[in-house]
Design a protein around this motif. Structure first.
Motif, mmCIF file in Angstrom:
data_model
loop_
_atom_site.group_PDB
_atom_site.id
_atom_site.type_symbol
_atom_site.label_atom_id
_atom_site.label_comp_id
_atom_site.label_asym_id
_atom_site.label_seq_id
_atom_site.Cartn_x
_atom_site.Cartn_y
_atom_site.Cartn_z
ATOM 1 N N PHE A 6 9.132 9.396 1.185
ATOM 2 C CA PHE A 6 9.431 8.377 2.206
ATOM 3 C C PHE A 6 8.705 8.678 3.507
ATOM 4 O O PHE A 6 8.039 7.809 4.088
ATOM 5 N N ALA A 7 8.811 9.915 3.997
ATOM 6 C CA ALA A 7 8.223 10.261 5.289
ATOM 7 C C ALA A 7 6.708 10.132 5.271
ATOM 8 O O ALA A 7 6.095 9.728 6.271
ATOM 9 N N GLU A 8 6.076 10.460 4.160
ATOM 10 C CA GLU A 8 4.626 10.341 4.063
ATOM 11 C C GLU A 8 4.177 8.902 4.293
ATOM 12 O O GLU A 8 3.133 8.638 4.893
ATOM 13 N N ASN A 9 4.985 7.955 3.845
ATOM 14 C CA ASN A 9 4.652 6.542 4.025
ATOM 15 C C ASN A 9 4.880 6.060 5.455
ATOM 16 O O ASN A 9 4.259 5.100 5.888
ATOM 17 N N LEU A 10 5.755 6.729 6.196
ATOM 18 C CA LEU A 10 6.004 6.327 7.588
ATOM 19 C C LEU A 10 5.049 6.991 8.566
ATOM 20 O O LEU A 10 4.949 6.553 9.719
ATOM 21 N N LEU A 11 4.366 8.039 8.127
ATOM 22 C CA LEU A 11 3.513 8.810 9.035
ATOM 23 C C LEU A 11 2.038 8.671 8.688
ATOM 24 O O LEU A 11 1.238 9.564 8.950
ATOM 25 N N ARG A 12 1.673 7.525 8.115
ATOM 26 C CA ARG A 12 0.278 7.326 7.711
ATOM 27 C C ARG A 12 -0.660 7.250 8.906
ATOM 28 O O ARG A 12 -1.778 7.722 8.849
ATOM 29 N N ALA A 64 6.546 2.381 8.789
ATOM 30 C CA ALA A 64 5.744 2.212 7.578
ATOM 31 C C ALA A 64 4.858 0.978 7.648
ATOM 32 O O ALA A 64 3.894 0.858 6.876
ATOM 33 N N SER A 65 5.164 0.065 8.555
ATOM 34 C CA SER A 65 4.327 -1.112 8.775
ATOM 35 C C SER A 65 3.444 -0.951 10.011
ATOM 36 O O SER A 65 2.887 -1.919 10.508
ATOM 37 N N GLY A 102 0.799 -1.217 0.000
ATOM 38 C CA GLY A 102 0.000 0.000 0.000
ATOM 39 C C GLY A 102 0.832 1.268 0.000
ATOM 40 O O GLY A 102 0.535 2.223 0.734
ATOM 41 N N VAL A 103 1.873 1.311 -0.841
ATOM 42 C CA VAL A 103 2.730 2.492 -0.885
ATOM 43 C C VAL A 103 1.905 3.718 -1.271
ATOM 44 O O VAL A 103 1.109 3.684 -2.217
ATOM 45 N N VAL A 104 2.098 4.797 -0.526
ATOM 46 C CA VAL A 104 1.426 6.066 -0.816
ATOM 47 C C VAL A 104 2.255 6.815 -1.852
ATOM 48 O O VAL A 104 3.428 7.106 -1.622
#
Length: 617
Positions: A61-67, A293-294, A32-34
């Motif tokens: 990268f950061a957007e995917n870790l801060l979902r 991210a997970s 589910g990569v943003v």
């Protein structure tokens, strides 16, 4: 496997190599990569280097870790047994938002560098994510680095902003950082702002973190979506043979590779609590941070792992419900020699994976973990490197663990073992190589515009094939055994011997705490010389020398037996804990060690210099 249509790991791995574009596209979708994937997955797919992954993609990268933005723990921090803090996902997002605005106001733009000289603190994670959110580039060193070691790294990349702390803890002692940071700033003219992260309350340089973000309220983060290979991190080679190489890693490759390694190979799930004993000077910190991210919680620890006689990390595991315990093979060996039995002193109820890297985990280390830590867990010995900010070979949670073996080749990684003629071998020792491009290959080296240094580092021995520099063996089961670095391989009588083959035997000797082995040039050949650090009260007498030699001879070959065994009070190592065979070899031969700043304990090299025993037959 179901999504790809396969019933076993071997078939899935084969497909992931033969159909790399389809595999990595599936990883993007499955995780589910943003971002915007684009239509093309791989261009110039046979060029190595030169392949281009997801050339039309835009992501951050950061957007995917801060979902996730809720009240669950994002980070739990222990500073030895003195400091405990936690930060929710909502609080982490808010701090990243404020830091991103402050960095932008300080003039940080896309492509600029931001650096940290810091312990393993939650604020360092937030600063890294804020940097990434802008499309700027993050780099870090741990506070035990000396001034020259920091300048050797940051001086090459010229950061605009430096985050630093007032000090750090180790072994119950406080160490001031401000004096070293002041010297660094005096010789690093690129830094416009220094931001002090308070830790021990020992003062400041520049402004404090709170002052830096004070003008900015938390809000939605304006993530800058960048190209797949836009620089994210600059990491450094160990630097023991010269000024460290500055290795540049990209947003997309780092994210996709870590998602694959975490969710598939490590079985990290939402709500898991993931720990790795690391500093900001080791790539395992970057690897750990990606677990956000997970939707896992990061368990951060700063200080000595031997507080409480080696029990503190297991205390952390119990107190915080640790699911994944990451450490080094040396730590496992050390607590085995201390006689620790965590399964008898701790519950470890949620722990289901133990990961080990940094050096080969010996078969006896496997025995120790299953007998004395926990019987029901996946013990994943993993191996890769700073060069790829990830792994070539690692765990497989749906397969058996074989004693002394790394379980599997990474999905999407065309890993093989080559002989000197570039032919694949199984069941024989050779060079670890990767024969196809993969997304987390470096974007390049900093200040290497024509890519000459990059190509020289990995592609000179076998054209169009990545040679990693590990001496290893692929087993008939598809597992791997690493025997040490290729450049440290011993060569007595023309027979190549991996140093780990000798360590495996020596470290079973109770009196030996640690050892290091080199090849000494002698009378037109090479002879094996072993140095040992002994337990307090032990003596390297003739009986112990004979016992060490017999153990090596009985379990390897006569060529493995050292010609000389000498005692030393300490063994030099890098700041990420790896022993430095090449530096010791240079000292023994009277050659200069080019960069002692890369060592955590450079004074230990003196124990190997001008040893009269090495001038005699």
């Amino acid at each position: 496997m179901r999504r790809a249509g396969f019933a076993d790991y071997a078939s899935l791995h084969r497909w992931s190599i033969e159909e790399r574009a389809a595999f990595w596209s599936l990883v993007w979708d499955y995780c589910g990569v943003v971002g915007e994937k684009g239509a093309r997955i791989l261009a110039d797919g046979e060029r190595m280097p030169g392949a281009r992954w997801f050339p039309e993609a835009r992501l951050n990268f950061a957007e995917n870790l801060l979902r996730a933005r809720d009240d669950a723990d994002a980070i739990v921090f222990w500073g030895e047994d003195r400091v405990r803090r936690r930060m929710s996902r909502r609080e982490l997002y808010a701090l990243v938002s404020r830091l991103a605005q402050a960095l932008r106001a300080a003039g940080v733009e896309k492509g600029d560098r931001v650096a940290a000289y810091s312990p393993n603190l939650p604020e360092a994670v937030a600063a890294a994510l804020a940097t990434a959110s802008l499309g700027a580039i993050w780099s870090s060193c741990s506070p035990d680095f000396g001034v020259q070691g920091v300048l050797d790294r940051f001086g090459q990349i010229e950061p605009k902003v430096l985050f630093a702390t007032d000090g750090y803890l180790y072994g119950g002692k406080e160490f001031d950082c401000l004096g070293k940071t002041r010297e660094v700033l005096a010789r690093l003219p690129s830094v416009r702002r220094c931001v002090t992260i308070p830790y021990l309350g020992g003062g400041r340089l520049g402004e404090t973190l709170e002052e830096f973000v004070a003008p900015h309220g938390a809000g939605e983060i304006a993530f800058e979506r960048v190209a797949f290979d836009h620089p994210l991190y600059i990491l450094y080679s160990s630097g023991t043979t010269g000024v460290p190489k500055c290795i540049v890693h990209g947003h997309g490759g780092t994210l996709l590779q870590h998602l694959k390694e975490h969710r598939l190979h490590s079985d990290i799930r939402p709500g898991d609590r993931v720990f790795y004993f690391t500093t900001l000077g080791w790539m395992m910190w970057n690897w750990l941070v990606s677990a956000l991210a997970s939707e896992a919680t990061l368990l951060l620890y700063d200080g000595s792992p031997f507080v409480g006689r080696g029990r503190i990390l297991f205390d952390l595991a119990d107190a915080e419900g640790m699911t994944h315990f990451g450490t080094s093979a040396k730590f496992i060996d050390a607590i085995a020699k201390l006689g620790l039995k965590p399964r008898e002193t701790h519950r470890l109820e949620r722990l289901r994976a133990l990961l080990s890297t940094g050096s080969p985990l010996l078969p006896e280390g496997f025995d120790y973990v299953y007998a004395n830590v926990k019987a029901d867990l996946c013990l994943s010995s993993i191996s890769g490197g700073t060069d790829i900010v990830s792994c070539f070979v690692l765990g497989n949670p749906i397969a058996p663990v074989w004693r002394g073996e790394i379980q599997a080749k990474g999905l999407g990684m065309a890993v093989e073992v080559f002989d000197e003629q570039g032919r694949r071998v199984v069941g024989r020792k050779g060079e670890l190589v990767c024969t196809k491009p993969f997304p987390s290959m470096p974007v390049g080296f900093w200040n290497d515009p024509d890519g000459k240094k990059y190509r020289a580092a990995y592609f000179e021995m076998y054209p169009n094939v990545w040679r990693h520099g590990d001496w290893c063996e692929e087993t008939p089961r598809g597992g791997f055994v690493i025997y040490g670095r290729s450049d440290a391989v011993l060569n007595p009588g023309g027979v190549r011997i991996g140093t780990a083959e000798i360590y495996r035997q020596v470290e079973t000797i109770d009196e030996v705490v640690e050892s290091i082995v080199i090849g000494q040039e002698w009378q037109g050949d090479v002879r094996v010389v072993l140095f040992v650090k002994l337990k307090d009260g032990a003596r390297l007498d003739e009986a112990l020398v004979a016992r060490i030699k017999n153990r090596i001879r009985e379990n390897t070959t006569p060529r493995h037996v050292p010609a000389k065994i000498l005692e030393v009070p300490d063994i030099p190592r890098t700041r990420s804990g790896k022993i430095v065979e090449l530096a010791v070899r240079d000292v023994v031969h009277g050659r200069p060690v080019k960069n002692v700043e890369a060592l955590a304990n450079p004074e230990a090299l003196e124990h190997f210099r001008n040893r009269p025993e090495l001038a005699a037959p």
